[in-house]
Design an enzyme around this catalytic site. Structure first.
Site, mmCIF file in Angstrom:
data_model
loop_
_atom_site.group_PDB
_atom_site.id
_atom_site.type_symbol
_atom_site.label_atom_id
_atom_site.label_comp_id
_atom_site.label_asym_id
_atom_site.label_seq_id
_atom_site.Cartn_x
_atom_site.Cartn_y
_atom_site.Cartn_z
ATOM 1 N N ASP A 78 22.150 42.184 23.709
ATOM 2 C CA ASP A 78 21.593 42.160 22.391
ATOM 3 C C ASP A 78 20.535 43.365 22.542
ATOM 4 O O ASP A 78 20.728 44.321 23.174
ATOM 5 C CB ASP A 78 20.887 40.963 22.033
ATOM 6 C CG ASP A 78 20.973 40.814 20.464
ATOM 7 O OD1 ASP A 78 20.183 41.382 19.750
ATOM 8 O OD2 ASP A 78 21.474 39.780 19.869
ATOM 9 N N HIS A 111 15.903 41.209 17.181
ATOM 10 C CA HIS A 111 17.397 40.172 17.075
ATOM 11 C C HIS A 111 17.506 39.596 18.478
ATOM 12 O O HIS A 111 17.694 38.481 18.328
ATOM 13 C CB HIS A 111 18.230 41.178 16.696
ATOM 14 C CG HIS A 111 19.526 40.219 16.270
ATOM 15 N ND1 HIS A 111 20.663 39.814 17.303
ATOM 16 C CD2 HIS A 111 20.147 39.788 15.150
ATOM 17 C CE1 HIS A 111 21.641 39.442 16.749
ATOM 18 N NE2 HIS A 111 21.318 39.264 15.445
ATOM 19 N N SER A 265 26.324 35.968 14.356
ATOM 20 C CA SER A 265 25.442 36.187 15.669
ATOM 21 C C SER A 265 24.549 35.024 16.065
ATOM 22 O O SER A 265 24.711 34.573 17.182
ATOM 23 C CB SER A 265 24.711 37.619 15.559
ATOM 24 O OG SER A 265 23.613 37.334 14.729
#
Length: 394
Positions: A78, A111, A265
């Site tokens: 990520d 994120h 996600s």
């Protein structure tokens, strides 16, 4: 599309699917990429203080009594994980940065840190990760703004597998196919690692495949809504295998505070966490066996499977851990979530026990046979005894 069991469904799970705290709407959002001159994500100030809806929907309290993902390593590809994030202390191994623009220990986008919390965040203020004992091997496969490329994702998959990751979550996507990325996926599967990826980018609107989810063998995940629904029709992205909570999910972000995120996600994070729970509870499985168990025990949609938008349905962690599949034994095991329809095999049901009337009939029949035998013996023995005046013979 509303999900239904094609067989039986846990009443507790169905009831919890609608438990949504209203305060979640006021939380700051998590971005998958930064655009323009957006500044790096900062610590949030708001906190809900209550368990978020997605943990109730996944039966997190009940799941934790069976497994917390101990002894399993999940490779997380990520935007990186912010060093010093309290809920992730002792749970993350920071792998090498694969792009110079992504310094070690940083997560400008936020994120990756949020995804990491959904998987193995420590309990606190009403929140816990779904598999809090899972070890994360975090690899930043983006630049500081969240941009990535197929060769960088491929390098991340290779490094995660080399580090011993049993599950590899690629929670960022690329619209560009590449031979090097396909080859990395194939090597990971051959090495015994399950690759999980979102079937579309967060906020994706055009119908186009994304990678690595579109490659064979990758478990592609889409997001379900708060009430276990999602739009009918073809998925926008890769073909879908499973769905999981991904609409306004709540969790801790960079350096504290609660955030919210919507997209595939976050759903993929919960499928990867469920895979870690299974691997810890039932022992190591091949990627194919793990995929089969996840799909077979999902809350199946009331359509022909795989459904274009829902695949094999909504992931069910407790059922995935406890269900005895037909190919694994002669019958079913009792559990709080009974096994239900199986995609490829018919259920093997043990013969039913004899009823009371059947048992009584067998007893009467046996008594009749004994009586006939006694009459036959008497017809031979009594006449001989009279002729001999009941004297013993020689």
């Amino acid at each position: 599309m509303r999900y239904v069991r094609t067989g039986l469904i846990s009443g507790a799970l169905a009831a919890l699917l609608t438990a949504v705290p209203a305060s979640a709407d006021a939380l700051p959002p998590v971005a998958q990429q930064l655009t323009g001159q957006q500044a790096c994500a900062r610590a949030g100030r708001a906190a809900t203080g209550s368990p978020p809806w997605q943990l109730a929907a996944l039966g997190a309290d009940r799941d934790a009594g069976l497994s917390q993902g101990a002894s399993v390593t999940v490779g997380l590809l990520d935007t990186g994980v912010r060093t010093g994030t309290p809920q992730l202390a002792g749970r993350v191994v920071d792998g090498p940065r694969l792009l110079p623009a992504a310094p070690a220990g940083q997560d400008c986008v936020g994120h990756g840190t949020f995804i990491a919390s959904l998987i193995s965040g420590a309990a606190g203020k009403g929140f816990t990760g779904l598999a809090p004992a899972t070890r994360l091997y975090a690899l930043a496969v983006t630049d500081a703004a969240g941009n990535t490329a197929p060769d960088v994702i491929a390098a991340g998959i290779n490094r995660a597998v080399a580090a011993g990751a049993r599950i590899v979550l690629v929670s960022v996507v690329t619209p560009q196919p590449a031979a090097v990325l396909r080859a990395a996926v194939q090597r990971a599967i051959a090495a015994g690692a399950l690759v999980v990826a979102p079937a579309m980018a967060d906020g994706q609107t055009q119908q186009a495949p994304v990678y690595p989810a579109a490659y064979p063998g990758v478990l592609a995940v889409a997001a379900s809504g708060k009430d276990s629904t999602m739009p009918a029709g073809p998925a926008q992205g890769a073909p879908v295998d499973l769905v999981a909570p991904g609409d306004s999910v709540v969790g801790p972000g960079v350096s504290g505070g609660d955030f919210t995120g919507t997209g595939a996600s976050y759903a993929a994070a919960y499928v990867a966490a469920t895979a870690a729970l299974i691997d810890s509870y039932r022992g190591a499985m091949s990627p194919e066996a793990l995929t089969h168990r996840l799909e077979t025990t999902a809350v199946h949609p009331g359509t022909r499977m795989p459904d274009p938008g829902a695949g094999y349905g909504l992931v069910d962690p407790y059922a995935a851990m406890t269900t005895l599949l037909p190919e694994e034994g002669d019958g079913l095991v009792p559990s709080a979530t009974p096994p239900f329809s199986v995609r490829k095999h018919a259920l093997t049901v043990p013969p039913p026990p004899r009823t009371t009337s059947q048992t009584a009939g067998l007893a009467v029949g046996a008594a009749g046979l004994v009586l006939v035998a006694l009459v036959a013996v008497s017809a031979v023995v009594l006449p001989r005894g009279r002729r001999r005046n009941w004297r013993p013979g020689t």
